[in-house]
Design a protein around this motif. Sequence first.
Motif, PDB file in Angstrom:
ATOM      1  N   THR A  13      10.413  53.732 -22.304  1.00 35.54           N
ATOM      2  CA  THR A  13       9.126  54.417 -22.293  1.00 35.54           C
ATOM      3  C   THR A  13       9.293  55.928 -22.409  1.00 35.54           C
ATOM      4  OG1 THR A  13       9.194  54.395 -19.885  1.00 35.54           O
ATOM      5  CG2 THR A  13       7.985  52.627 -20.968  1.00 35.54           C
ATOM      6  N   THR A  52       1.114  58.520 -21.994  1.00 34.15           N
ATOM      7  CA  THR A  52       2.206  57.824 -22.679  1.00 34.15           C
ATOM      8  C   THR A  52       2.228  58.225 -24.152  1.00 34.15           C
ATOM      9  OG1 THR A  52       0.773  55.936 -23.069  1.00 34.15           O
ATOM     10  CG2 THR A  52       2.175  55.859 -21.118  1.00 34.15           C
ATOM     11  N   SER A  80       7.168  54.652 -27.629  1.00 37.12           N
ATOM     12  CA  SER A  80       8.377  54.232 -26.919  1.00 37.12           C
ATOM     13  C   SER A  80       9.603  54.359 -27.800  1.00 37.12           C
ATOM     14  CB  SER A  80       8.243  52.778 -26.455  1.00 37.12           C
ATOM     15  OG  SER A  80       7.262  52.660 -25.456  1.00 37.12           O
ATOM     16  N   GLU A  93       6.737  59.713 -21.994  1.00 38.99           N
ATOM     17  CA  GLU A  93       5.451  60.290 -21.587  1.00 38.99           C
ATOM     18  C   GLU A  93       5.433  61.778 -21.892  1.00 38.99           C
ATOM     19  OE1 GLU A  93       4.168  59.356 -17.604  1.00 38.99           O
ATOM     20  OE2 GLU A  93       5.550  57.670 -17.428  1.00 38.99           O
ATOM     21  N   VAL A 106      14.777  51.786 -19.238  1.00 42.14           N
ATOM     22  CA  VAL A 106      13.510  51.586 -19.945  1.00 42.14           C
ATOM     23  C   VAL A 106      13.491  52.414 -21.218  1.00 42.14           C
ATOM     24  CG1 VAL A 106      12.209  51.000 -17.864  1.00 42.14           C
ATOM     25  CG2 VAL A 106      12.412  53.401 -18.575  1.00 42.14           C
ATOM     26  N   GLU A 152       4.864  56.099 -14.821  1.00 45.50           N
ATOM     27  CA  GLU A 152       5.862  55.141 -14.385  1.00 45.50           C
ATOM     28  C   GLU A 152       6.914  55.874 -13.557  1.00 45.50           C
ATOM     29  OE1 GLU A 152       7.518  51.617 -16.968  1.00 45.50           O
ATOM     30  OE2 GLU A 152       8.671  53.417 -17.428  1.00 45.50           O
TER      31      GLU A 152
END
Length: 511
Positions: free
Chosen positions: A197, A210, A213, A199, A195, A168
């Motif tokens: 997220t 990923t 989260s 990784e 966000v 992303e």
Amino acid sequence: MNNNIQLERNSIESIPRSPVSSAAPHVPRPRTDWRGRRLAWGLTLLSAALFAQPSPAAPGEWDFTNSLNAGRQEHTATLLPNGMVLAAGGDGSGGSLVGSELYDPSTGLWSTTGSLTGRRKEHTATLLPNGMVLAAGGYDSLTSMSVATAELYNPATGTWSTTGSLQEALSLHTATLLKNGKVLVAAGVHAGSAVATAELYDPATGTWATTGSLNAARVGHTATLLPDGKVLVAGGANLFGALASAELYDPDTGAWTFIGNLSVARSGPKATLLQNGKVLVAGGFNTGYLASAELYDPATGTWATTGSLNIARAGHTATLLPDGKVLLAGGISTQGYLASAELYDPATGTWSVTGSLNQYRDNHTATLLPDGTVLAAGGGHGGPALASAELYGSPVALPTNIQGRGAFDNQGNQVTFQFHATQSDDTYLGNFAFCDAAADVCTKRGRVQSLTITGNSANFSGYVQLNGRPVTFNATVTDNGTGGTMDTISISLANGYSASGTVTIGDLRIY
């Protein structure tokens, strides 16, 4: 400012980038004195003895070093295994930069090195176990988009090469090197919004995957690797305003867990892992700039307030010094851009004012060098991005100080001479100043970078400010041990000036 924060480019209000007023006031610099005993000599010498003694606690000072080749802010600075500092990307003249350069502490010079494969600012740079540097994500101001690309810098070749892209596109994220050698990228801005997220980059495969989260989307947060291998993420902001929440990432499970909240919601603070294992979080922004600071204790999983900063600020840097104190420098406040700096002492939980930067700056970088000094480079101050850089040296133990006057025979000019040294095995050597008024040569804010003692002769070199620009210097002092007429001194500057002369009476000892 409004708590209803709109996460759009250049309007992330929780991460201040410009002062309330564009004219930053002068911040007075604390006075500092030479430490130890003084020796004055000249055509008639008042004292012939030189002593070394422990240095009292005194504010450190900032000295200009050579400037970057390009002004830049929101860039990264990475200490390489060879002791050089890699400055990469950032925002400069014309927008996001691809250029990168190296600072050599042994010469105080910057040199250009290979360019990034893509423009980026607000990215991260992580030194990998193999000695390469991973630059990931960031923002391209020419396309007005965050980027997903990543690349590697090879110090052996001075070149950048592409590696696997993030899943992303991200900017204003954090990157943390885990104990297993992988790199955790967490949260940030994607498509104009915060966000949650995360990784992982695997250097062995050059790919991203990923992982779990975060529990809260955030930008302007901190990320700190704890001694047990977990990662503490604290604060930041999202659409609802500044955050007080904090959470832990467990590399073994890939899961994030909420922990106790900060005492104050804050965006853009700085976090520092202290030598005692606690994490210091200081400053930042909520509805105003914050002076508060607090400590996270991994042993109990709790937060506790600690002493407040002398000046509320965001956009500053925080550096753990070898003595365990934390140096906080620059940033922005209601006063405007800041040059002030302060030290946090974990033993007392208090902040004390130390020497101010020579230049107001925020969104700069601060790098601890192998000799214990701190390199502050670039940043913003309301105009074009800064190219200037400066060094902070902490107080020195057991210094030797020399201050005197003499006549230089081949010039026929009156001069003043000043030298500050430490034990030959010490990493920090000292400061230097020289003035030959008749020749219109006066230096200031010098730094000794090498000291060689052979028998009764000492040679020292470094750089000084001459007419506002740094030049290298070399000086030699010889003590014949007699206290008579043969003790000599010579000096030369990179601009071609040189002088030498004889100290008629004196006994010079360097410890």
